[in-house]
Design a protein around this motif. Structure first.
Motif, PDB file in Angstrom:
ATOM      1  N   ARG A  87       7.101 -13.439   7.293  1.00  0.00           N
ATOM      2  CA  ARG A  87       6.323 -12.477   8.080  1.00  0.00           C
ATOM      3  C   ARG A  87       7.454 -11.475   8.375  1.00  0.00           C
ATOM      4  NH1 ARG A  87       3.536 -17.107  10.353  1.00  0.00           N
ATOM      5  NH2 ARG A  87       5.133 -17.100  11.922  1.00  0.00           N
ATOM      6  N   GLU A  88       8.650 -11.730   8.689  1.00  0.00           N
ATOM      7  CA  GLU A  88       9.668 -10.818   9.239  1.00  0.00           C
ATOM      8  C   GLU A  88      10.099 -10.299   7.650  1.00  0.00           C
ATOM      9  OE1 GLU A  88      14.510 -11.343   9.768  1.00  0.00           O
ATOM     10  OE2 GLU A  88      13.335 -12.968  11.136  1.00  0.00           O
ATOM     11  N   ARG A  89      10.266 -10.592   6.626  1.00  0.00           N
ATOM     12  CA  ARG A  89      10.365  -9.911   5.555  1.00  0.00           C
ATOM     13  C   ARG A  89       9.361  -8.749   5.160  1.00  0.00           C
ATOM     14  NH1 ARG A  89      15.301 -10.776   2.332  1.00  0.00           N
ATOM     15  NH2 ARG A  89      14.046  -9.877   0.632  1.00  0.00           N
ATOM     16  N   GLU A  90       7.997  -9.330   5.219  1.00  0.00           N
ATOM     17  CA  GLU A  90       7.123  -8.444   5.146  1.00  0.00           C
ATOM     18  C   GLU A  90       7.070  -7.167   6.056  1.00  0.00           C
ATOM     19  OE1 GLU A  90       4.282  -6.457   3.402  1.00  0.00           O
ATOM     20  OE2 GLU A  90       5.120  -8.583   2.443  1.00  0.00           O
ATOM     21  N   ARG A  91       7.489  -7.543   7.259  1.00  0.00           N
ATOM     22  CA  ARG A  91       7.573  -6.320   8.338  1.00  0.00           C
ATOM     23  C   ARG A  91       8.822  -5.490   7.974  1.00  0.00           C
ATOM     24  NH1 ARG A  91       6.517 -10.438  12.072  1.00  0.00           N
ATOM     25  NH2 ARG A  91       8.650 -10.883  12.262  1.00  0.00           N
ATOM     26  N   GLU A  92       9.894  -5.979   7.160  1.00  0.00           N
ATOM     27  CA  GLU A  92      10.872  -4.942   6.665  1.00  0.00           C
ATOM     28  C   GLU A  92      10.592  -4.146   5.523  1.00  0.00           C
ATOM     29  OE1 GLU A  92      14.054  -7.838   5.777  1.00  0.00           O
ATOM     30  OE2 GLU A  92      14.589  -8.480   7.923  1.00  0.00           O
ATOM     31  N   ARG A  93       9.826  -4.926   4.696  1.00  0.00           N
ATOM     32  CA  ARG A  93       9.149  -4.064   3.614  1.00  0.00           C
ATOM     33  C   ARG A  93       8.163  -3.122   4.250  1.00  0.00           C
ATOM     34  NH1 ARG A  93       9.516  -9.249   1.240  1.00  0.00           N
ATOM     35  NH2 ARG A  93       7.282 -10.015   1.734  1.00  0.00           N
ATOM     36  N   GLU A  94       7.480  -3.147   4.892  1.00  0.00           N
ATOM     37  CA  GLU A  94       6.396  -2.309   5.503  1.00  0.00           C
ATOM     38  C   GLU A  94       7.532  -1.042   6.210  1.00  0.00           C
ATOM     39  OE1 GLU A  94       3.202  -0.178   5.953  1.00  0.00           O
ATOM     40  OE2 GLU A  94       3.401  -2.095   5.024  1.00  0.00           O
ATOM     41  N   ARG A  95       8.290  -1.454   7.117  1.00  0.00           N
ATOM     42  CA  ARG A  95       9.061  -0.247   7.535  1.00  0.00           C
ATOM     43  C   ARG A  95       9.801   0.381   6.577  1.00  0.00           C
ATOM     44  NH1 ARG A  95      10.041  -4.447  11.535  1.00  0.00           N
ATOM     45  NH2 ARG A  95      12.027  -4.935  10.461  1.00  0.00           N
ATOM     46  N   GLU A  96      10.196  -0.197   5.362  1.00  0.00           N
ATOM     47  CA  GLU A  96      10.805   0.325   4.360  1.00  0.00           C
ATOM     48  C   GLU A  96      10.170   1.522   3.736  1.00  0.00           C
ATOM     49  OE1 GLU A  96      13.961   1.794   1.700  1.00  0.00           O
ATOM     50  OE2 GLU A  96      14.023   0.745   3.714  1.00  0.00           O
ATOM     51  N   ARG A  97       8.666   1.015   3.438  1.00  0.00           N
ATOM     52  CA  ARG A  97       7.778   2.048   2.494  1.00  0.00           C
ATOM     53  C   ARG A  97       7.466   2.814   3.534  1.00  0.00           C
ATOM     54  NH1 ARG A  97       5.690  -3.170   0.763  1.00  0.00           N
ATOM     55  NH2 ARG A  97       4.358  -3.389   2.866  1.00  0.00           N
ATOM     56  N   GLU A  98       7.211   2.857   4.968  1.00  0.00           N
ATOM     57  CA  GLU A  98       6.872   3.862   5.815  1.00  0.00           C
ATOM     58  C   GLU A  98       8.090   5.063   5.760  1.00  0.00           C
ATOM     59  OE1 GLU A  98       6.132   2.049   9.486  1.00  0.00           O
ATOM     60  OE2 GLU A  98       4.064   1.256   8.797  1.00  0.00           O
ATOM     61  N   ARG A  99       9.276   4.490   5.673  1.00  0.00           N
ATOM     62  CA  ARG A  99      10.459   5.334   5.668  1.00  0.00           C
ATOM     63  C   ARG A  99      10.344   6.196   4.478  1.00  0.00           C
ATOM     64  NH1 ARG A  99      14.982   5.871   3.761  1.00  0.00           N
ATOM     65  NH2 ARG A  99      15.013   4.246   2.359  1.00  0.00           N
ATOM     66  N   LYS A 100      10.088   5.539   3.358  1.00  0.00           N
ATOM     67  CA  LYS A 100       9.998   6.520   2.314  1.00  0.00           C
ATOM     68  C   LYS A 100       8.841   7.519   1.970  1.00  0.00           C
ATOM     69  CE  LYS A 100      12.373   2.846  -0.765  1.00  0.00           C
ATOM     70  NZ  LYS A 100      12.195   2.134  -1.736  1.00  0.00           N
ATOM     71  N   GLU A 101       7.883   6.772   2.448  1.00  0.00           N
ATOM     72  CA  GLU A 101       6.620   7.912   2.446  1.00  0.00           C
ATOM     73  C   GLU A 101       7.000   9.012   3.454  1.00  0.00           C
ATOM     74  OE1 GLU A 101       3.392   5.633   3.773  1.00  0.00           O
ATOM     75  OE2 GLU A 101       3.249   4.349   1.900  1.00  0.00           O
ATOM     76  N   GLY A 102       7.511   8.775   4.702  1.00  0.00           N
ATOM     77  CA  GLY A 102       7.989   9.943   5.444  1.00  0.00           C
ATOM     78  C   GLY A 102       8.792  10.639   4.901  1.00  0.00           C
ATOM     79  N   LYS A 103       9.804  10.256   4.229  1.00  0.00           N
ATOM     80  CA  LYS A 103      10.694  11.060   3.462  1.00  0.00           C
ATOM     81  C   LYS A 103      10.170  12.300   2.350  1.00  0.00           C
ATOM     82  CE  LYS A 103      15.278  10.874   0.907  1.00  0.00           C
ATOM     83  NZ  LYS A 103      16.321  10.024   0.054  1.00  0.00           N
ATOM     84  N   LYS A 104       9.282  11.318   1.449  1.00  0.00           N
ATOM     85  CA  LYS A 104       8.485  12.110   0.638  1.00  0.00           C
ATOM     86  C   LYS A 104       7.726  13.264   1.061  1.00  0.00           C
ATOM     87  CE  LYS A 104       8.274   8.491  -2.880  1.00  0.00           C
ATOM     88  NZ  LYS A 104       7.487   7.453  -3.824  1.00  0.00           N
ATOM     89  N   LYS A 105       7.062  12.831   2.295  1.00  0.00           N
ATOM     90  CA  LYS A 105       6.149  13.882   2.875  1.00  0.00           C
ATOM     91  C   LYS A 105       6.844  15.185   3.455  1.00  0.00           C
ATOM     92  CE  LYS A 105       2.720  14.436   6.649  1.00  0.00           C
ATOM     93  NZ  LYS A 105       2.396  13.906   7.795  1.00  0.00           N
TER      94      LYS A 105
END
Length: 110
Positions: A87-105
Motif C-alpha cells: 500500500r505504501e509503494r502504491e501511494r508513492e507511485r500515485e504521488r509520482e504520477r500526480e507530480r508528472k501530470e502536474g509538470k506536463k500540465k
C-alpha cells in the motif's frame, strides 16, 4: 565395482515445495521475512518479491516467527507488513504520477 549405495535425502523447504507438485523452475529468489518489532522493520525482502513477480516467478517467503511466542497472530503480523508495504509503494507511485501530470500540465500552459 558393484558398490552398494543408499541415498538419504536431506529435508529442506525446497524439497517440500517440489514434493507438493510445484515446479521449482517457476520460483525466483527466496526471501526471509524477519519478525518485526516496534523498532525494527526491515523491508529488504520486498524488492525481491516485486522483482520475482515482474518476471512471472513465484516467491518462497520464509517467515521468521518467534518460536517461544509462536501463534497464528504472530504469523499474520508478517503478512500484514507485506500488504502494508505494498500500500505504501502504491501511494508513492500515485504521488509520482500526480507530480508528472502536474509538470506536463504546467508545460502545456507555458
Amino acid at each position: 565395482m558393484n558398490i552398494e549405495i543408499v541415498v538419504i535425502h536431506n529435508a529442506s523447504i525446497m524439497n517440500a515445495v517440489s514434493a507438493c507438485g510445484l515446479q521449482l523452475y517457476n520460483f525466483g529468489q527466496s526471501v526471509s521475512i524477519c519478525f518485526f518489532t516496534d523498532n525494527w522493520k526491515p523491508m529488504s525482502f520486498y524488492q525481491k518479491i516485486v522483482t520475482n513477480r515482474r518476471a512471472g516467478f513465484h516467491t518462497l517467503c520464509l517467515l521468521d516467527i518467534k518460536v517461544k511466542e509462536q501463534s497464528f497472530e504472530n504469523m499474520c503480523k508478517g503478512s500484514e507488513r507485506v500488504r502494508e508495504r505494498e500500500r505504501e509503494r502504491e501511494r508513492e507511485r500515485e504521488r509520482e504520477r500526480e507530480r508528472k501530470e502536474g509538470k506536463k500540465k504546467r508545460e502545456r500552459e507555458a
